[in-house]
Design a protein around this motif. Sequence first.
Motif, PDB file in Angstrom:
ATOM      1  N   ALA A  93       0.827  -1.208   0.000  1.00 31.93           N
ATOM      2  CA  ALA A  93       0.000   0.000   0.000  1.00 31.93           C
ATOM      3  C   ALA A  93       0.861   1.258   0.000  1.00 31.93           C
ATOM      4  O   ALA A  93       2.066   1.212   0.249  1.00 31.93           O
ATOM      5  N   CYS A  94       0.209   2.377  -0.252  1.00 34.59           N
ATOM      6  CA  CYS A  94       0.856   3.684  -0.202  1.00 34.59           C
ATOM      7  C   CYS A  94       1.005   4.126   1.257  1.00 34.59           C
ATOM      8  O   CYS A  94       0.304   3.630   2.142  1.00 34.59           O
ATOM      9  N   ILE A  95       1.903   5.077   1.521  1.00 31.35           N
ATOM     10  CA  ILE A  95       2.066   5.596   2.873  1.00 31.35           C
ATOM     11  C   ILE A  95       0.947   6.555   3.263  1.00 31.35           C
ATOM     12  O   ILE A  95       0.873   6.990   4.408  1.00 31.35           O
ATOM     13  N   ASP A  96       0.063   6.865   2.345  1.00 29.46           N
ATOM     14  CA  ASP A  96      -1.016   7.827   2.580  1.00 29.46           C
ATOM     15  C   ASP A  96      -1.739   7.548   3.896  1.00 29.46           C
ATOM     16  O   ASP A  96      -2.128   6.412   4.182  1.00 29.46           O
ATOM     17  N   SER A  97      -1.924   8.590   4.701  1.00 23.57           N
ATOM     18  CA  SER A  97      -2.509   8.434   6.038  1.00 23.57           C
ATOM     19  C   SER A  97      -3.967   8.001   6.015  1.00 23.57           C
ATOM     20  O   SER A  97      -4.504   7.533   7.020  1.00 23.57           O
ATOM     21  N   ARG A  98      -4.627   8.150   4.863  1.00 25.78           N
ATOM     22  CA  ARG A  98      -6.052   7.816   4.775  1.00 25.78           C
ATOM     23  C   ARG A  98      -6.302   6.373   4.381  1.00 25.78           C
ATOM     24  O   ARG A  98      -7.460   5.919   4.422  1.00 25.78           O
ATOM     25  N   SER A  99      -5.263   5.652   3.986  1.00 25.68           N
ATOM     26  CA  SER A  99      -5.497   4.337   3.383  1.00 25.68           C
ATOM     27  C   SER A  99      -4.773   3.196   4.090  1.00 25.68           C
ATOM     28  O   SER A  99      -4.328   2.247   3.448  1.00 25.68           O
ATOM     29  N   ALA A 100      -4.643   3.278   5.411  1.00 25.65           N
ATOM     30  CA  ALA A 100      -3.977   2.213   6.159  1.00 25.65           C
ATOM     31  C   ALA A 100      -4.722   0.894   5.962  1.00 25.65           C
ATOM     32  O   ALA A 100      -5.907   0.795   6.281  1.00 25.65           O
ATOM     33  N   PRO A 101      -4.069  -0.141   5.435  1.00 20.61           N
ATOM     34  CA  PRO A 101      -4.742  -1.408   5.146  1.00 20.61           C
ATOM     35  C   PRO A 101      -5.455  -2.024   6.350  1.00 20.61           C
ATOM     36  O   PRO A 101      -6.543  -2.582   6.216  1.00 20.61           O
ATOM     37  N   GLU A 102      -4.833  -1.942   7.530  1.00 20.88           N
ATOM     38  CA  GLU A 102      -5.452  -2.533   8.713  1.00 20.88           C
ATOM     39  C   GLU A 102      -6.818  -1.926   8.992  1.00 20.88           C
ATOM     40  O   GLU A 102      -7.735  -2.625   9.453  1.00 20.88           O
ATOM     41  N   GLN A 103      -6.973  -0.639   8.713  1.00 22.57           N
ATOM     42  CA  GLN A 103      -8.261   0.027   8.920  1.00 22.57           C
ATOM     43  C   GLN A 103      -9.200  -0.189   7.740  1.00 22.57           C
ATOM     44  O   GLN A 103     -10.376  -0.522   7.917  1.00 22.57           O
ATOM     45  N   VAL A 104      -8.673  -0.016   6.547  1.00 21.50           N
ATOM     46  CA  VAL A 104      -9.488  -0.138   5.332  1.00 21.50           C
ATOM     47  C   VAL A 104     -10.124  -1.527   5.230  1.00 21.50           C
ATOM     48  O   VAL A 104     -11.266  -1.666   4.783  1.00 21.50           O
ATOM     49  N   PHE A 105      -9.390  -2.553   5.667  1.00 21.26           N
ATOM     50  CA  PHE A 105      -9.906  -3.921   5.599  1.00 21.26           C
ATOM     51  C   PHE A 105     -10.418  -4.418   6.951  1.00 21.26           C
ATOM     52  O   PHE A 105     -10.739  -5.598   7.098  1.00 21.26           O
ATOM     53  N   ASP A 106     -10.474  -3.521   7.930  1.00 23.20           N
ATOM     54  CA  ASP A 106     -11.016  -3.846   9.258  1.00 23.20           C
ATOM     55  C   ASP A 106     -10.412  -5.133   9.807  1.00 23.20           C
ATOM     56  O   ASP A 106     -11.119  -6.100  10.113  1.00 23.20           O
TER      57      ASP A 106
END
Length: 241
Positions: A93-106
Amino acid sequence: MTANSKMLALLITLGLGAAQASDDHGGPVHPKPYTPGVTLSKAVQASITPEQSIKILQAGNQRFAAGRSLKYDHKRHVRQTALGQFPFASVVACIDSRSAPEQVFDTGVGDIFTARVAGSTVNEDMVGSLEYAAKVGGSRAIVVLGHSNCGAIKGACDDVQMGNLTGLLAKLKPAVEATSTSGERNSKNYSFVNDVNEMNVKLTVEKIRATSPILKEMEAAGQIKIVGAVYDTATGKVHWQ
């Protein structure tokens, strides 16, 4: 020391297979089948197919986008994963603060391996990490996750030159060159940026296969899946390629 003994020693050193993860009473953490929000065990990780791994991520993103993310007991999960980890998927994933995989994929502690760099690209170190995650760590899927309004993609479209970032953005240029969207070929053209982003994810998936015989063979054997996806920063939803 035999080859098997050396592998066991390596797994223990890396925190994989050191012991079956256990709950506070010493029993197995995770009953079969997979249950969202419950710490993964080695047995459950082994029971998850590559296709199921993707479906688990899709279901997690649906919860996240709908505002129904699970309530995780992170403190307990930290205790349960102290001596072993059994992630079911890996995400580039990108380092972008809005797209953290752990959060995006719950997902919870110990659920997924993540490798992050601006632009969701890969180099030798990243691919090596993915090989470790799949071959040694037991991960069932590799997801290359781009996202909308990516600053790195915009920088590549605008040919930004800035210190070490210049070399990183050069890795995204093949996607810029392979995109034929009409209109201005810069960050002012939203459609162009969006198409370059989609192309970059596809090329990164191809690059992983091309630079790693290990992962390519594992995918051909049905042991893993390598797929691309794009996260929408406006809706919280992930679009799968």
